[in-house]
Write a protein that holds these residues in place. Structure first.
Motif, PDB file in Angstrom:
ATOM      1  N   TYR A 107       1.965  10.778   7.545  1.00  0.00           N
ATOM      2  CA  TYR A 107       1.349  10.282   6.324  1.00  0.00           C
ATOM      3  C   TYR A 107       0.066  11.074   6.047  1.00  0.00           C
ATOM      4  N   LYS A 125       0.522   9.002   1.123  1.00  0.00           N
ATOM      5  CA  LYS A 125       1.600   9.899   0.712  1.00  0.00           C
ATOM      6  C   LYS A 125       2.427  10.165   1.958  1.00  0.00           C
ATOM      7  N   VAL A 126       3.728   9.832   1.919  1.00  0.00           N
ATOM      8  CA  VAL A 126       4.608  10.080   3.053  1.00  0.00           C
ATOM      9  C   VAL A 126       5.036  11.543   2.992  1.00  0.00           C
ATOM     10  N   TYR A 131       8.432   5.142   5.364  1.00  0.00           N
ATOM     11  CA  TYR A 131       7.241   4.294   5.333  1.00  0.00           C
ATOM     12  C   TYR A 131       7.568   2.916   5.891  1.00  0.00           C
ATOM     13  N   LYS A 134       3.549   0.258   7.893  1.00  0.00           N
ATOM     14  CA  LYS A 134       2.610   0.291   6.773  1.00  0.00           C
ATOM     15  C   LYS A 134       1.172   0.543   7.225  1.00  0.00           C
ATOM     16  N   VAL A 188       1.372   3.331  -2.002  1.00  0.00           N
ATOM     17  CA  VAL A 188       2.191   4.497  -1.686  1.00  0.00           C
ATOM     18  C   VAL A 188       2.375   5.316  -2.944  1.00  0.00           C
TER      19      VAL A 188
END
Length: 189
Positions: A107, A125-126, A131, A134, A188
């Motif tokens: 991440y 932002k992955v 994801y 969390k 996200v």
């Protein structure tokens, strides 16, 4: 005593004195040195690590990366109330994987708070993986911001690298057992 390599000096004992070390030199004489002096002498001759050479971590880099291998939520950082009234703008990479050979997840996290506001904005932002675990945070009226990874239900290895940290906030990287009932989930992107 002259210049000697560390492997040329044999530690004899501490003789009940925890502040000094008694050693034999390669010539056979006995010397006594304060532990602090020995540590300072070693630090003076050890170089600082860089991309091209091994060495010690510089004081500027201390607290900018950390890791934790545990079950349960992982506390990443906890700002102090002293940052109240200051803009917080920082970013970090968080890499984690669950035990059992699960793939790595990466991440990019951005934490922002205006000086006129108590409410932070935490964006994720992955970059790789998913994801499932969390990023969450808690803030309060004193200006504290607590950032953590939620409990995945598995043993999790977590590594964090701070990228932009103008307030010199240090990573905590420990287990987290605080009250999670008022936690917010990061946005996200």
């Amino acid at each position: 005593m002259g210049k000697k390599k560390l492997n040329e000096i044999t530690k004899v004992s501490t003789a009940g004195d925890n502040d000094h070390i008694v050693m034999n030199t390669s010539e056979g004489s006995t010397v006594q040195i304060k532990k602090a002096d020995l540590a300072n002498a070693m630090a003076d001759v050890m170089r600082v690590a860089s991309n091209k050479k091994n060495g010690l971590m510089s004081s500027e880099e201390k607290g900018k990366s950390g890791s934790k291998h545990s079950t349960g939520p992982v506390l990443i950082l906890n700002t102090s109330p002293l940052q109240l009234g200051k803009t917080i703008s920082m970013s970090m990479f968080i890499s984690y994987n669950r035990s059992g050979g699960a793939r790595q997840n990466l991440y990019f996290v951005s934490v922002n708070r205006l000086s006129s506001s108590m409410i932070p904005e935490v964006l994720v932002k992955v970059l790789a993986g998913d994801y499932r675990v969390k990023v969450k945070y808690i803030y309060d009226e004193t200006g504290n911001l607590t950032l953590f990874m939620e409990d995945s239900g598995y043993t999790m290895g977590t590594f964090v690298q701070l990228l932009n940290n103008p307030l010199d906030i240090k990573l905590t990287m420990s287990g987290f057992s605080g009250d999670l009932s008022n936690a917010y989930e990061a946005i996200v992107e």
